[in-house]
Design a protein around this motif. Structure first.
Motif, PDB file in Angstrom:
ATOM      1  N   TYR A   3      -6.655  -0.075  11.144  1.00  0.00           N
ATOM      2  CA  TYR A   3      -5.392   0.413  10.571  1.00  0.00           C
ATOM      3  C   TYR A   3      -5.690   1.348   9.392  1.00  0.00           C
ATOM      4  O   TYR A   3      -4.875   2.159   9.011  1.00  0.00           O
ATOM      5  CB  TYR A   3      -4.520  -0.731  10.039  1.00  0.00           C
ATOM      6  CG  TYR A   3      -4.173  -1.797  11.052  1.00  0.00           C
ATOM      7  CD1 TYR A   3      -4.253  -1.562  12.423  1.00  0.00           C
ATOM      8  CD2 TYR A   3      -3.734  -3.056  10.619  1.00  0.00           C
ATOM      9  CE1 TYR A   3      -3.931  -2.562  13.326  1.00  0.00           C
ATOM     10  CE2 TYR A   3      -3.400  -4.047  11.522  1.00  0.00           C
ATOM     11  CZ  TYR A   3      -3.511  -3.804  12.869  1.00  0.00           C
ATOM     12  OH  TYR A   3      -3.199  -4.785  13.752  1.00  0.00           O
ATOM     13  N   CYS A   4      -6.862   1.152   8.787  1.00  0.00           N
ATOM     14  CA  CYS A   4      -7.222   1.993   7.638  1.00  0.00           C
ATOM     15  C   CYS A   4      -8.738   1.997   7.472  1.00  0.00           C
ATOM     16  O   CYS A   4      -9.440   1.247   8.157  1.00  0.00           O
ATOM     17  CB  CYS A   4      -6.544   1.495   6.370  1.00  0.00           C
ATOM     18  SG  CYS A   4      -6.776  -0.230   6.098  1.00  0.00           S
TER      19      CYS A   4
ATOM     20  N   ALA B 223      -1.805   1.529  11.898  1.00  0.00           N
ATOM     21  CA  ALA B 223      -2.005   2.542  10.855  1.00  0.00           C
ATOM     22  C   ALA B 223      -0.645   3.083  10.429  1.00  0.00           C
ATOM     23  O   ALA B 223      -0.391   3.312   9.239  1.00  0.00           O
ATOM     24  CB  ALA B 223      -2.889   3.665  11.393  1.00  0.00           C
ATOM     25  N   GLU B 224       0.225   3.263  11.390  1.00  0.00           N
ATOM     26  CA  GLU B 224       1.586   3.734  11.130  1.00  0.00           C
ATOM     27  C   GLU B 224       2.315   2.763  10.184  1.00  0.00           C
ATOM     28  O   GLU B 224       3.045   3.170   9.278  1.00  0.00           O
ATOM     29  CB  GLU B 224       2.311   3.816  12.497  1.00  0.00           C
ATOM     30  CG  GLU B 224       3.714   4.355  12.473  1.00  0.00           C
ATOM     31  CD  GLU B 224       3.763   5.860  12.228  1.00  0.00           C
ATOM     32  OE1 GLU B 224       2.707   6.506  12.353  1.00  0.00           O
ATOM     33  OE2 GLU B 224       4.845   6.332  11.866  1.00  0.00           O
TER      34      GLU B 224
ATOM     35  N   TYR C 247       2.106   2.943   1.503  1.00  0.00           N
ATOM     36  CA  TYR C 247       1.764   4.136   0.709  1.00  0.00           C
ATOM     37  C   TYR C 247       2.964   4.585  -0.119  1.00  0.00           C
ATOM     38  O   TYR C 247       2.831   4.995  -1.267  1.00  0.00           O
ATOM     39  CB  TYR C 247       1.289   5.277   1.623  1.00  0.00           C
ATOM     40  CG  TYR C 247      -0.175   5.161   1.957  1.00  0.00           C
ATOM     41  CD1 TYR C 247      -1.158   5.556   1.058  1.00  0.00           C
ATOM     42  CD2 TYR C 247      -0.589   4.622   3.179  1.00  0.00           C
ATOM     43  CE1 TYR C 247      -2.512   5.428   1.353  1.00  0.00           C
ATOM     44  CE2 TYR C 247      -1.941   4.489   3.484  1.00  0.00           C
ATOM     45  CZ  TYR C 247      -2.895   4.898   2.564  1.00  0.00           C
ATOM     46  OH  TYR C 247      -4.235   4.763   2.843  1.00  0.00           O
ATOM     47  N   GLU C 248       4.155   4.471   0.504  1.00  0.00           N
ATOM     48  CA  GLU C 248       5.360   4.898  -0.218  1.00  0.00           C
ATOM     49  C   GLU C 248       5.603   3.970  -1.417  1.00  0.00           C
ATOM     50  O   GLU C 248       5.912   4.423  -2.520  1.00  0.00           O
ATOM     51  CB  GLU C 248       6.563   4.879   0.735  1.00  0.00           C
ATOM     52  CG  GLU C 248       7.644   5.816   0.276  1.00  0.00           C
ATOM     53  CD  GLU C 248       8.876   5.748   1.173  1.00  0.00           C
ATOM     54  OE1 GLU C 248       9.975   5.899   0.630  1.00  0.00           O
ATOM     55  OE2 GLU C 248       8.725   5.514   2.380  1.00  0.00           O
TER      56      GLU C 248
ATOM     57  N   PHE D  84       1.190   1.201   7.789  1.00  0.00           N
ATOM     58  CA  PHE D  84       0.772   1.345   6.394  1.00  0.00           C
ATOM     59  C   PHE D  84       1.614   2.363   5.630  1.00  0.00           C
ATOM     60  O   PHE D  84       1.579   2.399   4.398  1.00  0.00           O
ATOM     61  CB  PHE D  84      -0.721   1.739   6.308  1.00  0.00           C
ATOM     62  CG  PHE D  84      -1.624   0.561   6.079  1.00  0.00           C
ATOM     63  CD1 PHE D  84      -1.958  -0.289   7.115  1.00  0.00           C
ATOM     64  CD2 PHE D  84      -2.119   0.267   4.813  1.00  0.00           C
ATOM     65  CE1 PHE D  84      -2.771  -1.385   6.909  1.00  0.00           C
ATOM     66  CE2 PHE D  84      -2.932  -0.836   4.588  1.00  0.00           C
ATOM     67  CZ  PHE D  84      -3.257  -1.659   5.638  1.00  0.00           C
ATOM     68  N   LYS D  85       2.369   3.197   6.374  1.00  0.00           N
ATOM     69  CA  LYS D  85       3.123   4.261   5.686  1.00  0.00           C
ATOM     70  C   LYS D  85       4.053   3.726   4.591  1.00  0.00           C
ATOM     71  O   LYS D  85       4.062   4.251   3.479  1.00  0.00           O
ATOM     72  CB  LYS D  85       3.897   5.095   6.702  1.00  0.00           C
ATOM     73  CG  LYS D  85       2.999   6.084   7.412  1.00  0.00           C
ATOM     74  CD  LYS D  85       3.798   7.104   8.178  1.00  0.00           C
ATOM     75  CE  LYS D  85       2.841   8.102   8.817  1.00  0.00           C
ATOM     76  NZ  LYS D  85       3.445   8.803   9.935  1.00  0.00           N
ATOM     77  N   PRO D  86       4.857   2.682   4.875  1.00  0.00           N
ATOM     78  CA  PRO D  86       5.725   2.160   3.800  1.00  0.00           C
ATOM     79  C   PRO D  86       4.923   1.631   2.602  1.00  0.00           C
ATOM     80  O   PRO D  86       5.397   1.675   1.469  1.00  0.00           O
ATOM     81  CB  PRO D  86       6.489   1.011   4.468  1.00  0.00           C
ATOM     82  CG  PRO D  86       6.280   1.158   5.930  1.00  0.00           C
ATOM     83  CD  PRO D  86       5.063   1.982   6.144  1.00  0.00           C
TER      84      PRO D  86
ATOM     85  N   ASP E  71       3.186   4.709  -4.077  1.00  0.00           N
ATOM     86  CA  ASP E  71       3.551   5.981  -4.695  1.00  0.00           C
ATOM     87  C   ASP E  71       4.635   5.787  -5.762  1.00  0.00           C
ATOM     88  O   ASP E  71       4.505   6.284  -6.878  1.00  0.00           O
ATOM     89  CB  ASP E  71       4.067   6.902  -3.577  1.00  0.00           C
ATOM     90  CG  ASP E  71       3.840   8.332  -3.937  1.00  0.00           C
ATOM     91  OD1 ASP E  71       2.812   8.593  -4.578  1.00  0.00           O
ATOM     92  OD2 ASP E  71       4.693   9.171  -3.608  1.00  0.00           O
TER      93      ASP E  71
END
Ligand code: FAD
Length: 322
Positions: free
Chosen positions: A245-246, A217-218, A224-225, A220-222, A228
């Motif tokens: 993960y999601c 899941a962590e 999302y960035e 996935f942060k990039p 964005d």
């Protein structure tokens, strides 16, 4: 039969969904001379939403406001649509192939004893006949269908038929119709949203989708960035959802959402046939995968062979410079 085509629009949190405007454009393609009547349902005032439909090409709009139309139910919307059809006797109906459209239209078609062509991605002319094109076999083939009689009833896949340009100077009547939506056998008490923020996946122009290769899941942060900075939404393969993960609300594919964005970036996704079923009609597909033999590269327009954890930060950095 009248010369009216009904376009059933969709309102969510007082915003009209884009596919409603695309449905107006589709109705114009079906018959440029028809009177396009938009239809909207809600529990609150729809005047400005109606005016928006007119700016996108509707000639007039009928709105129905009732407490029982706050949330979609096939019974509530079904009652309202059938009463409007009864009054206007349209020669056809167009609606988005959304979760609401998929649920509502078969019910209405069966009540009208009408044919229904769903998930239309394009409309061709054969003389005076409309030929409706829809994907089959998970997008591996397309079928062309026409109606045996004169009544047209179609749902259109979001993001495939371009909406007309907005023209705020267009005028048309927005009429409120009183319909008593009653005797519902099911009532929605509450809607608990899992993904309430950001761009709606099924209407996003840019999607950054992650797969099992994202690893956590962590991880996935990039993604999302990146979504964005591109003004897009994040999606996922079932592999990523199964691995927790999601959320499954992000799943794209045969048993998930079907999307057709302008740009689809598949990150750490192998390209299983069930995943391709949900995204292969995207206009431009970019794949990022460390395995050069991965199937996703067979449908990608652009491919980057590399470790996603190195590639994504570089992409974000470069895009931010633009
Ligand atoms: P994998 O196949 O495991 O691929 C992971 C990829 O990540 C690999 O290609 C690997 O090379 C790459 N990778 C690993 N590490 C990195 C890294 N550091 N950098 C870059 N790349 C990396 N799947 C769906 O997606 N949607 C559906 O709707 C769906 N419906 C299904 C319905 C049925 C009935 C069945 C049987 C299956 C369905 N599936 C669906 C599952 C589908 O068959 C696949 O199992 C799934 O799509 C695989 O997900 P994935 O590509 O994320 O994982």
């Amino acid at each position: 039969m009248s010369d009216k085509l009904l376009v059933i629009g969709e309102v969510r949190d007082n915003d009209i969904r884009n596919v409603s405007f695309e449905a107006i454009a589709a109705a114009k393609q079906i018959d440029a001379d028809a009177e396009i009547v938009g239809v909207l349902f809600s529990d609150s005032d729809l005047t400005s939403a109606g005016e928006e439909l007119i700016a996108y090409g509707a000639d007039s709009v009928v709105t129905v406001t009732h407490d029982n139309l706050k949330t979609y139910t096939s019974e509530g919307y079904g009652q309202a649509v059938l009463e409007i059809i009864d009054e206007l006797s349209p020669k056809g109906i167009v609606m988005g192939h959304t979760s609401i459209g998929k649920d509502l239209t078969p019910k209405v078609a069966s009540r009208l004893s009408a044919g229904l062509i769903s998930d239309v991605v394009d409309i061709e002319k054969n003389g005076d006949d409309n030929v409706f094109i829809r994907p089959i076999y998970s997008g591996k083939a397309f079928e062309k269908k026409t109606f045996a009689d004169d009544f047209i009833f179609v749902t259109i896949r979001p993001n495939n038929i371009a909406a007309l340009e907005k023209d705020a100077s267009r005028s048309g009547e927005v009429n409120t119709k009183d319909i008593d939506i009653k005797d519902l056998r099911t009532i929605v008490k509450d809607v608990v949203r899992k993904t309430s923020e950001g761009v709606d996946l099924s209407e996003a122009n840019v999607i950054v989708a992650g797969g099992r290769g994202v690893k956590s899941a962590e991880g996935f942060k990039p993604l999302y960035e990146l979504a964005d900075v591109l003004g897009g939404a994040v999606g996922a393969s079932r592999g990523a959802c199964d691995a927790d993960y999601c959320d499954y609300a992000l799943q794209i594919g045969q048993t998930g959402k079907v999307v057709t964005p302008d740009l689809y970036i598949a990150v750490g996704i192998s390209g299983a046939i069930q995943h391709l079923a949900g995204m292969s009609n995207s206009k431009v597909i970019v794949a990022i995968n460390k395995d050069a033999e991965s199937n996703i590269f067979n449908i990608a327009d652009y491919g980057i062979v590399g470790d996603l954890f190195e590639v994504i930060p570089l992409l974000i950095e470069e895009i931010k410079k633009v």
